[in-house]
Design an enzyme around this catalytic site. Structure first.
Site, short mmCIF file in Angstrom:
data_model
loop_
_atom_site.label_atom_id
_atom_site.label_comp_id
_atom_site.label_asym_id
_atom_site.label_seq_id
_atom_site.Cartn_x
_atom_site.Cartn_y
_atom_site.Cartn_z
N ASN A 29 -5.84 2.71 9.80
CA ASN A 29 -6.71 3.46 10.70
C ASN A 29 -7.84 2.61 11.27
O ASN A 29 -8.27 1.64 10.66
CB ASN A 29 -7.38 4.62 9.95
CG ASN A 29 -6.44 5.78 9.76
OD1 ASN A 29 -5.69 6.15 10.65
ND2 ASN A 29 -6.50 6.37 8.56
N SER A 53 -7.21 13.88 8.22
CA SER A 53 -6.88 13.08 7.03
C SER A 53 -8.14 12.68 6.28
O SER A 53 -8.13 12.58 5.04
CB SER A 53 -6.10 11.82 7.44
OG SER A 53 -6.88 11.04 8.33
N ASN A 66 -10.49 10.61 16.80
CA ASN A 66 -10.81 10.54 15.37
C ASN A 66 -12.31 10.54 15.09
O ASN A 66 -12.76 11.13 14.09
CB ASN A 66 -10.20 9.27 14.74
CG ASN A 66 -8.71 9.35 14.56
OD1 ASN A 66 -8.00 8.39 14.81
ND2 ASN A 66 -8.21 10.49 14.13
N GLY A 112 0.05 4.50 -0.27
CA GLY A 112 -0.55 5.81 0.00
C GLY A 112 0.46 6.61 0.81
O GLY A 112 1.64 6.24 0.90
N ASN A 137 -12.55 13.71 12.86
CA ASN A 137 -12.53 13.33 11.44
C ASN A 137 -13.94 13.32 10.87
O ASN A 137 -14.16 13.74 9.75
CB ASN A 137 -11.89 11.94 11.28
CG ASN A 137 -10.39 11.96 11.59
OD1 ASN A 137 -9.97 12.55 12.58
ND2 ASN A 137 -9.60 11.32 10.75
N LYS A 156 -7.29 6.67 20.44
CA LYS A 156 -7.18 7.43 19.19
C LYS A 156 -8.57 7.62 18.56
O LYS A 156 -8.88 8.68 18.01
CB LYS A 156 -6.24 6.71 18.22
CG LYS A 156 -5.82 7.54 17.01
CD LYS A 156 -4.61 6.90 16.32
CE LYS A 156 -4.02 7.81 15.26
NZ LYS A 156 -4.83 7.97 14.07
N GLY A 206 2.32 4.53 3.76
CA GLY A 206 3.27 3.54 3.27
C GLY A 206 4.51 4.19 2.67
O GLY A 206 5.64 3.78 2.95
N GLU A 242 -12.43 5.86 5.06
CA GLU A 242 -12.36 4.62 5.86
C GLU A 242 -13.47 4.61 6.91
O GLU A 242 -13.22 4.56 8.11
CB GLU A 242 -10.98 4.49 6.47
CG GLU A 242 -9.89 4.50 5.40
CD GLU A 242 -8.51 4.26 5.96
OE1 GLU A 242 -8.00 3.13 5.82
OE2 GLU A 242 -7.94 5.18 6.55
N GLY A 298 0.85 -1.21 0.00
CA GLY A 298 0.00 0.00 0.00
C GLY A 298 0.87 1.24 0.00
O GLY A 298 1.55 1.52 0.98
#
Lengths: 314, 314
Positions: free
Chosen positions: A111, A264, A198, A18, A202, A194, A21, A276, A16
């Site tokens: 995530n 993100s 998030n 992205g 997010n 976390k 990575g 996600e 991966g």
């Protein structure tokens, strides 16, 4: 070609490419590790021009990054960094198979919740570690990743049980390559901690288009943030992960003292990339439902995010 | 100039020349009533070119609409149609004062909850009537209003008590001018019934950008719609307005059989006009809080709408 101090017996694969990575694999490669990148759309670019990491304080170029188009080309590795979007998890088993040797360790940097469980079901519990990336990155072009914020931290841990010597060895690898990396005693507890951040930030950033500072400057959204945090903490507690309710206010205070931060998920949303949603909102809500915890705001946020994501992809 | 059958002793004023005011005032004027329009930005255009109503089945032009820039110019009337946005309510008392005679009736055609109460506080309970506009209009240019949907209905009633002879007389005035108009026995109950629909559909349409059909085609949003309806029904019941819980599913089913409908709030949002957030979402939530009813989804929706509205106006 620049001389590189490659450890002869330690092969790393990055699945991966992205932002995550490219960044962590790129750091390890830049400092001399043998890192094989499994690439799709970025393959030609990285093959030709290598990969680049840019931030205020660093400009890294890995001209001879080892780019591959299939994991069969790479073969068994000692460590695999799993960095695909969680939306691509169904493709993972086939991608991972050729990379597995007898003692291959998998470190998922993905995530949300459920990724370690998913990998454990595929390759066995004992191979799996997880990492939490407290960092803001953006893949701005093929093979190019930009680090946006100033501070960053990687927290890694064993999926099951306490840290082992290997946990600390992997952490050391990251540290010597300039990544602030800590070992956590309880990875899943850290994942929940976390998520407490998030889930509101997010999620609300996508629904409203606002950064963290703007969210907290709005009275109603600040209260909603705290309530979403409290719902998440209640689910964590019902799942046996002890987090104090006071964590919500503490996190809000800490975030108020941060520079404005664009999440993100908002960056992904604006760039038209898949969100996600199931890993960050869906799986925690499902755990809550199983545990009999009511979380109406989290449920509503999940439904709004799914609708916004679906609408955009139509 | 076309001959008009003006009732000599019945003067009507329309305060607020948005879509609703232009439409209902325009219909009454077109069919010969003496209708005085209090205008601001549309004044010059209506003065020069009159006002226009357009829809699939009708094309109305009122060339000599009576346009005014101040209510002092108009003077006391028998009936005042209150059609300003609820966001302009604070300006109403000054605008209404010169229009009030001894027996002036005020019919508020505004959205949401609390408008009759507000007017009653200013001019006395006995003067106040209310109307619910089941219609989809868009003011597309100064003095021009387009009717979007096929069906429409105006439901009017007394703010306090049962319908009186005057209630039926006003309904008759509308009917003879081609407006489908019914008299309701319990105006406030009807307001709550309309809110059960407006709260989810108008709110979710702004947050997601979707029309009614798209909202109901999405499983999560359909469930959320039903839950928001149930929260609203619970508040109504706690406020002494008897609405059955089954109303939620019934309304969803009926809406599913309608043509896709873009809510007026979404039209306002996309046009950059102020949203009537407090009247439609804020006031019902406040009533719920006073009655001790928990409505977490309505509360969250209100907070998101306020944030979206504020962000846009910055």
């Amino acid at each position: 070609m620049r001389t590189r101090h490659v450890l002869p017996n330690f092969r790393i694969a990055v699945v991966g490419a992205g932002a995550i990575g490219l960044y962590y694999g790129g750091k390890l490669a830049h400092f001399g590790r043998e890192v094989h990148f499994l690439l799709r759309s970025d393959y030609q670019t990285v093959r030709k021009r290598g990969l680049r990491i840019r931030s205020k304080n660093e400009e890294i170029h890995v001209p001879n990054a080892l780019a591959h188009r299939s994991s069969g080309e790479i073969g068994p590795c000692d460590l695999v960094l799993v960095a695909v979007k969680t939306t691509s998890n169904p493709e993972l088993p086939a991608l991972l198979q050729p990379l597995l040797g007898e003692k291959t360790m998998l470190l998922t940097l993905q995530n949300g919740l459920g990724n370690e469980e998913f990998l454990a079901g595929q390759v066995g519990v004992e191979r799996v570690l997880g990492g939490l990336c407290y960092i803001s990155l953006n893949r701005t072009a093929p093979g190019v990743v930009e680090r946006i914020d100033a501070g960053s931290r990687l927290a890694i841990g064993e999926y099951r049980g306490f840290p082992q010597p290997r946990t600390h060895e992997i952490a050391w690898e990251f540290k010597r390559c300039g990544v602030v990396c800590t070992v956590v005693a309880d990875l899943i507890l850290e994942r929940w901690r976390k998520l407490v951040w998030n889930i509101p930030f997010n999620g609300l950033s996508v629904v409203t288009g606002l950064d963290t500072a703007a969210i907290l400057a709005n009275d109603g959204l600040r209260l909603l943030t705290i309530e979403l945090m409290e719902e998440t903490i209640a689910i964590a507690n019902a799942c046996g992960q002890k987090l104090p309710t006071a964590l919500a206010l503490e996190m809000v205070r800490r975030t108020q003292s941060m520079v404005p931060y664009k999440t993100s998920t908002l960056i992904d949303y604006e760039a038209g990339r898949p969100l996600e949603i199931e890993a960050i909102w869906g799986e925690p809500l499902r755990r809550g439902e199983e545990a009999g915890v009511s979380a109406p705001r989290l449920q509503m946020l999940l439904r709004l995010l799914r609708a916004l994501d679906r609408q955009r992809s139509q």
